[in-house]
Design a protein around this motif. Structure first.
Motif, PDB file in Angstrom:
ATOM      1  N   GLY A  61       0.827  -1.195   0.000  1.00  0.00           N
ATOM      2  CA  GLY A  61       0.000   0.000   0.000  1.00  0.00           C
ATOM      3  C   GLY A  61       0.860   1.243   0.000  1.00  0.00           C
ATOM      4  O   GLY A  61       2.087   1.180   0.086  1.00  0.00           O
ATOM      5  N   GLY A  62       0.214   2.368  -0.123  1.00  0.00           N
ATOM      6  CA  GLY A  62       0.922   3.640  -0.162  1.00  0.00           C
ATOM      7  C   GLY A  62       0.286   4.570  -1.171  1.00  0.00           C
ATOM      8  O   GLY A  62      -0.921   4.492  -1.430  1.00  0.00           O
ATOM      9  N   PHE A  63       1.117   5.414  -1.779  1.00  0.00           N
ATOM     10  CA  PHE A  63       0.641   6.389  -2.746  1.00  0.00           C
ATOM     11  C   PHE A  63       1.560   6.413  -3.961  1.00  0.00           C
ATOM     12  O   PHE A  63       2.733   6.059  -3.868  1.00  0.00           O
ATOM     13  CB  PHE A  63       0.609   7.795  -2.116  1.00  0.00           C
ATOM     14  N   MET A  64       1.009   6.856  -5.074  1.00  0.00           N
ATOM     15  CA  MET A  64       1.796   6.984  -6.294  1.00  0.00           C
ATOM     16  C   MET A  64       1.526   8.361  -6.893  1.00  0.00           C
ATOM     17  O   MET A  64       0.379   8.782  -7.006  1.00  0.00           O
ATOM     18  CB  MET A  64       1.398   5.902  -7.303  1.00  0.00           C
ATOM     19  N   GLU A  65       2.621   9.035  -7.256  1.00  0.00           N
ATOM     20  CA  GLU A  65       2.520  10.294  -7.992  1.00  0.00           C
ATOM     21  C   GLU A  65       3.116  10.070  -9.374  1.00  0.00           C
ATOM     22  O   GLU A  65       4.223   9.552  -9.502  1.00  0.00           O
ATOM     23  CB  GLU A  65       3.295  11.413  -7.287  1.00  0.00           C
ATOM     24  N   VAL A  66       2.364  10.438 -10.390  1.00  0.00           N
ATOM     25  CA  VAL A  66       2.814  10.288 -11.769  1.00  0.00           C
ATOM     26  C   VAL A  66       2.977  11.677 -12.376  1.00  0.00           C
ATOM     27  O   VAL A  66       2.077  12.513 -12.291  1.00  0.00           O
ATOM     28  CB  VAL A  66       1.801   9.466 -12.607  1.00  0.00           C
ATOM     29  N   GLN A  67       4.140  11.889 -12.968  1.00  0.00           N
ATOM     30  CA  GLN A  67       4.416  13.062 -13.795  1.00  0.00           C
ATOM     31  C   GLN A  67       4.795  12.531 -15.173  1.00  0.00           C
ATOM     32  O   GLN A  67       5.137  11.359 -15.298  1.00  0.00           O
ATOM     33  CB  GLN A  67       5.555  13.889 -13.186  1.00  0.00           C
ATOM     34  N   PRO A  68       4.749  13.339 -16.215  1.00  0.00           N
ATOM     35  CA  PRO A  68       5.033  12.824 -17.560  1.00  0.00           C
ATOM     36  C   PRO A  68       6.371  12.087 -17.697  1.00  0.00           C
ATOM     37  O   PRO A  68       6.479  11.150 -18.479  1.00  0.00           O
ATOM     38  CB  PRO A  68       5.001  14.077 -18.441  1.00  0.00           C
ATOM     39  N   GLU A  69       7.374  12.466 -16.888  1.00  0.00           N
ATOM     40  CA  GLU A  69       8.702  11.858 -17.011  1.00  0.00           C
ATOM     41  C   GLU A  69       9.118  11.008 -15.813  1.00  0.00           C
ATOM     42  O   GLU A  69      10.201  10.436 -15.797  1.00  0.00           O
ATOM     43  CB  GLU A  69       9.754  12.951 -17.245  1.00  0.00           C
TER      44      GLU A  69
END
Length: 144
Positions: free
Chosen positions: A65-73
């Motif tokens: 579990g946790g969190f995910m941050e997505v940026q284009p790169e």
């Protein structure tokens, strides 16, 4: 071929860092496939074995579990715990799986004392999901 940077961080260390072709995760909103140049996104992650894809292979990483941050790169996974298959003690994961199953079964059979009721069903189910994620990551890695 285009790639995207993946970094998986747990509270005590950077677990994984590499340029990948695609990431498949189980988020709180459903299963997601992340490719290079993906739109920005922040989501919660459920316990599971993430599929890290390269042009010529696939790797699995168990996350609790946790969190995910997505940026284009770049993809950043902030995991409560994360392990590559080589780092997972299969026997320990199997014992955790069995303990969680026994606690859930005892709850459903009504064979719980007041003390056992303190062991929350939700906690037992979360432990079961974490154990399954760890076992899935090792089983697929070693079955290939």
């Amino acid at each position: 071929m285009a790639s995207i940077k993946l970094e998986i961080v747990s509270p005590d260390r950077v677990v994984y860092s590499d340029d990948i072709a695609m990431l498949i995760v189980r988020s709180t909103g459903g299963e997601l496939g992340i490719l290079p140049h993906h739109a920005p996104l922040v989501t919660g992650l459920l316990p599971h074995a993430m599929h890290v894809k390269f042009p010529d292979r696939e790797e699995l990483i168990a996350v609790s579990g946790g969190f995910m941050e997505v940026q284009p790169e770049k993809i950043t996974v902030l995991a409560s715990a994360a392990e590559e298959p080589i780092d997972i003690d299969i026997n320990r994961a199997q014992r955790a799986y069995q303990r969680a199953k026994e606690r859930i079964d005892a709850f459903h059979k009504g064979m719980t004392t007041a003390e056992q009721k303190a062991i929350d069903l939700e906690r037992a189910e979360a432990a079961l999901r974490r154990a399954i994620a760890r076992l899935d990551a090792t089983k697929t890695a070693y079955d290939k």
